[in-house]
Design an enzyme around this catalytic site. Structure first.
Site, short mmCIF file in Angstrom:
data_model
loop_
_atom_site.label_atom_id
_atom_site.label_comp_id
_atom_site.label_asym_id
_atom_site.label_seq_id
_atom_site.Cartn_x
_atom_site.Cartn_y
_atom_site.Cartn_z
N HIS A 9 0.82 -1.21 0.00
CA HIS A 9 0.00 0.00 0.00
C HIS A 9 0.86 1.26 0.00
O HIS A 9 2.03 1.25 0.39
CB HIS A 9 -0.93 0.02 1.21
CG HIS A 9 -0.22 0.07 2.53
ND1 HIS A 9 0.32 1.23 3.04
CD2 HIS A 9 0.07 -0.89 3.42
CE1 HIS A 9 0.89 0.99 4.19
NE2 HIS A 9 0.76 -0.31 4.46
N GLU A 83 -2.57 -6.75 8.02
CA GLU A 83 -1.22 -6.56 8.54
C GLU A 83 -1.04 -7.30 9.86
O GLU A 83 -2.01 -7.67 10.54
CB GLU A 83 -0.93 -5.06 8.72
CG GLU A 83 0.45 -4.71 9.26
CD GLU A 83 1.63 -5.22 8.43
OE1 GLU A 83 1.81 -6.45 8.34
OE2 GLU A 83 2.38 -4.37 7.89
#
Length: 197
Positions: A9, A83
């Site tokens: 990202h 994550e």
């Protein structure tokens, strides 16, 4: 041969100040949005069957901005690619964590073993569902490092490989074995957007 193009990202404000960012949903900053747009501009010249994203907002925003140019009909979210859970150290800067825990892992942090098992389960699921297809997967730095570590027998990965915001990593399943073609590619990013500590 299943191909997976992994994209980290774009940058968030927490990335910019080296603040540990686990399960907090921190959005992209302006630099991160630009990185995602540049990824999309580069990736639109490649063919993908499907785009998959971590459900976390910074990954999903990146996937949306990339898909504005890639043009796939839908983005699929997979929780396996969230994550790493950093527990009590999440929200601290790297320096604050080192001072408080003397570089030790706090017990509340998801272990690298657990993270690797989780993300590789997701990779195996992709291979089962999209076998022989080309997959664009938008995830997190810790997730990419866990994948690299698992595939390379820990020659790459946590503590060895720095994954930049907006970088591209390509892996492929060849006769049942995952192969790393390249990792942490940033040549598609503007110089001013690829310098990320």
């Amino acid at each position: 041969m299943t191909k997976i193009c992994l994209v980290r990202h774009g940058e968030t404000d927490w990335n910019a100040v080296r603040r540990i960012q686990g399960r907090e949903d921190i959005p992209l900053n302006d630099k991160g949005k630009k990185q995602a747009e540049e990824c999309g501009h580069y990736l639109k010249d490649f063919y993908f069957d499907v785009i998959i994203s971590s459900p976390m907002v910074r990954a999903r925003q990146t996937a949306d901005l990339i898909n504005n140019q890639v043009g796939l009909p839908a983005i699929i979210e997979m929780a396996d690619f969230m994550e790493r859970d950093y527990g009590l150290v999440s929200g601290m800067t790297i320096e604050e964590k080192k001072k408080k825990f003397l570089n030790q892992e706090h017990p509340s942090v998801e272990s690298w073993e657990a993270l690797s098992q989780r993300v590789m389960k997701g990779i195996d699921t992709i291979h089962e569902i999209y076998k022989g297809q080309s997959v664009l997967l938008v995830v997190h730095g810790g997730v990419i490092n866990a994948i690299l570590g698992s595939i390379s027998n820990e020659e790459l990965g946590h503590g060895k490989t720095k994954i930049m915001n907006g970088s591209i990593t390509n892996i492929e399943n060849q006769n049942g074995t995952w192969v790393i073609h390249n990792y942490n590619q940033v040549g598609h990013l503007s110089l001013s957007y690829s310098n990320n500590d």
